[in-house]
Design an enzyme around this catalytic site. Structure first.
Site, PDB file in Angstrom:
ATOM      1  N   ASP A   1     -68.757 106.495   4.565  1.00 60.44           N
ATOM      2  CA  ASP A   1     -67.566 105.885   3.984  1.00 60.44           C
ATOM      3  C   ASP A   1     -67.149 104.609   4.743  1.00 60.44           C
ATOM      4  OD1 ASP A   1     -65.494 105.800   2.158  1.00 60.44           O
ATOM      5  OD2 ASP A   1     -64.774 107.824   2.592  1.00 60.44           O
TER       6      ASP A   1
ATOM      7  N   ASP B   1     -62.115 105.041  -5.719  1.00 58.47           N
ATOM      8  CA  ASP B   1     -62.286 106.441  -6.127  1.00 58.47           C
ATOM      9  C   ASP B   1     -62.012 106.702  -7.603  1.00 58.47           C
ATOM     10  OD1 ASP B   1     -62.763 106.672  -3.493  1.00 58.47           O
ATOM     11  OD2 ASP B   1     -61.220 108.167  -3.080  1.00 58.47           O
TER      12      ASP B   1
HETATM   13  C1  GLA Z   1     -62.837 107.838   0.309  1.00 62.04           C
HETATM   14  C2  GLA Z   1     -64.072 108.015  -0.579  1.00 62.04           C
HETATM   15  C3  GLA Z   1     -63.954 109.332  -1.323  1.00 62.04           C
HETATM   16  C4  GLA Z   1     -63.843 110.480  -0.333  1.00 62.04           C
HETATM   17  C5  GLA Z   1     -62.652 110.245   0.595  1.00 62.04           C
HETATM   18  C6  GLA Z   1     -62.639 111.246   1.736  1.00 62.04           C
HETATM   19  O1  GLA Z   1     -61.690 107.681  -0.449  1.00 62.04           O
HETATM   20  O2  GLA Z   1     -64.204 106.947  -1.478  1.00 62.04           O
HETATM   21  O3  GLA Z   1     -65.056 109.518  -2.171  1.00 62.04           O
HETATM   22  O4  GLA Z   1     -65.031 110.555   0.397  1.00 62.04           O
HETATM   23  O5  GLA Z   1     -62.692 108.949   1.184  1.00 62.04           O
HETATM   24  O6  GLA Z   1     -61.567 111.041   2.606  1.00 62.04           O
END
Ligand code: GLA
Length: 401
Positions: free
Chosen positions: A149, A204
């Site tokens: 990430d 997301d």
């Molecule tokens: C980010 C990523 C998500 C998830 C969260 C976890 O937002 O884009 O897909 O992995 O972190 O904290």
């Protein structure tokens, strides 16, 4: 120098001097399950075991789903005194190696999450400055997949940060699928191919058809917002390197029709098919959609060509995807709030993919048409394609000579 010695030297230099990603691990888009969309940090070893069992019991493994990936929240808040990552002892009392062994015993593969920054998005220890050490831990635990990430990265350079982790994984010598998750901020489709096997193209996902939910400095995106967010990045996708449209929301509250369209589009767009629902409580309809082998075959087609939008005029989004053996997949999504009649005249359209130099020649060749959700032949391109398609539902077909 004697030949065998020279060869040995080259091999040694090759291992160390020319770090690279592991080739051959994702020749078709990876398929699996990730904990985040449903469970966030509320995860533990029993959940993973239950899901591995369900993969087998529900036929998901048989349909091609392979990776079980723990997202954020699997670690303790602190590294140990030697700087090693420590699995949360309450959530994962048996440790990660035992869990990976369990998943492997079912013929499946195991993945973990970390972050290029100082901390993960949920505040657990990130890999910045610990890349090689963390990669060694993953290798010791027999991890097969790493989602990496982009939170808390400050002024870090994305290409450099992801390349460092790639090199660390390679040095640790256990083949790992490397999933780049920097939300498309640094155009990973322009550099990701050499670095990882898939890269997220947006922020997301959220379980709605076409919404944007703001959270201050960032937003979550509905299905069609994600599909529409970028112009032409389809040429970046291909065997070993995929545009990742995010873990799916199939089974997470969209209508069954919307789930079918969402799944059809992720398949058309050669996105990794990573489930984000709870397979333990999923409805029959959800499992039926997710394990539709004819739709999955479009996603897993060996050419690995990402679909293109043919038209979005009127109420229908129409997408086409060239497949191996001169076959094609086509998807008609009804974007309207009411059922609509499709009346598609093959003679009036020129369908092609200029990027890949492919044309769908229906003038001289008749293609048979197979409905991939109804699992039946529905005629050929000699006649108009007629169908009534419900609101937000899809007709997905495969064309064969
Ligand atoms: C980010 C990523 C998500 C998830 C969260 C976890 O937002 O884009 O897909 O992995 O972190 O904290």
């Amino acid at each position: 120098m004697k030949k065998p010695i020279l060869l040995l030297l080259c091999l040694l230099v090759g291992m160390d001097g020319f770090a690279q990603k592991f080739e051959g691990l994702a020749e078709t888009p990876p398929m699996g399950w990730n904990s985040w969309n449903t469970f966030a940090t509320d995860i533990d070893e029993q959940l993973v075991k239950d899901i591995a069992d369900k993969f087998v019991e529900l036929g998901l493994k048989d349909a091609g789903y392979e990776y079980i990936v723990l997202d954020d929240g699997w670690m303790s808040m602190q590294r140990d005194e030697n700087g090693n990552l420590v699995p949360d002892p309450e959530k994962f009392p048996s440790g990660m190696k035992a869990l990976a062994d369990y998943v492997h015993s079912k013929g499946l593969k195991f993945g973990l999450y970390n972050c290029a920054g100082s901390k993960t998005c949920a505040g657990y220890p990130g890999s910045r400055g610990y890349e090689y050490q963390d990669a060694r831990s993953y290798a010791e635990w027999d991890v097969d997949y790493l989602k990496y990430d982009w939170c808390n990265t400050g002024k870090q350079n994305a290409v450099a940060a992801y390349t460092t982790m790639r090199d660390a994984l390679y040095k640790a010598e256990r083949p790992v699928v490397f999933s780049i998750c920097e939300w498309g901020d640094n155009q990973p489709w322009t550099w990701g191919e050499d670095v990882g096997h898939l890269w997220r193209v947006t922020g997301d996902i959220i379980n709605c058809w076409d919404c944007e939910i703001g959270h201050g400095s960032w937003s979550s995106w509905g299905i069609w917002k994600i599909i529409n967010m970028h112009g032409n990045i389809r040429k970046a996708a291909g065997p070993g390197h995929w545009n990742d449209l995010d873990m799916m929301e199939v089974g997470n509250g969209l209508t069954d029709a919307e789930d079918r369209s969402h799944f059809a589009m992720w398949s058309m767009l050669s996105s990794p098919l990573i489930m984000g629902n709870n397979p333990l409580t999923a409805s029959k309809e959800t499992i039926k959609t997710l394990s539709n082998k004819e739709v999955i075959a479009v996603n897993q087609d060996k050419l690995g060509i990402q679909a293109l939008r043919f038209t979005n005029e009127g109420d229908f989004e129409i997408w086409v995807k060239p497949l191996a053996n001169e076959e094609w997949a086509m998807t008609f999504v009804n974007m309207a709030d009411t059922p609509q009649n499709l009346d598609f005249d093959w003679t009036r359209h020129q369908i092609g993919d200029d990027v890949n130099g492919r044309r769908l020649e229906v003038k001289n060749t008749k293609f048979r048409i197979r409905d991939l959700y109804a699992h039946k032949e529905i005629g050929d391109t000699g006649q108009k394609l007629k169908a009534t398609i419900g609101s937000h539902d899809v007709l997905m077909v495969r064309l064969r000579k």
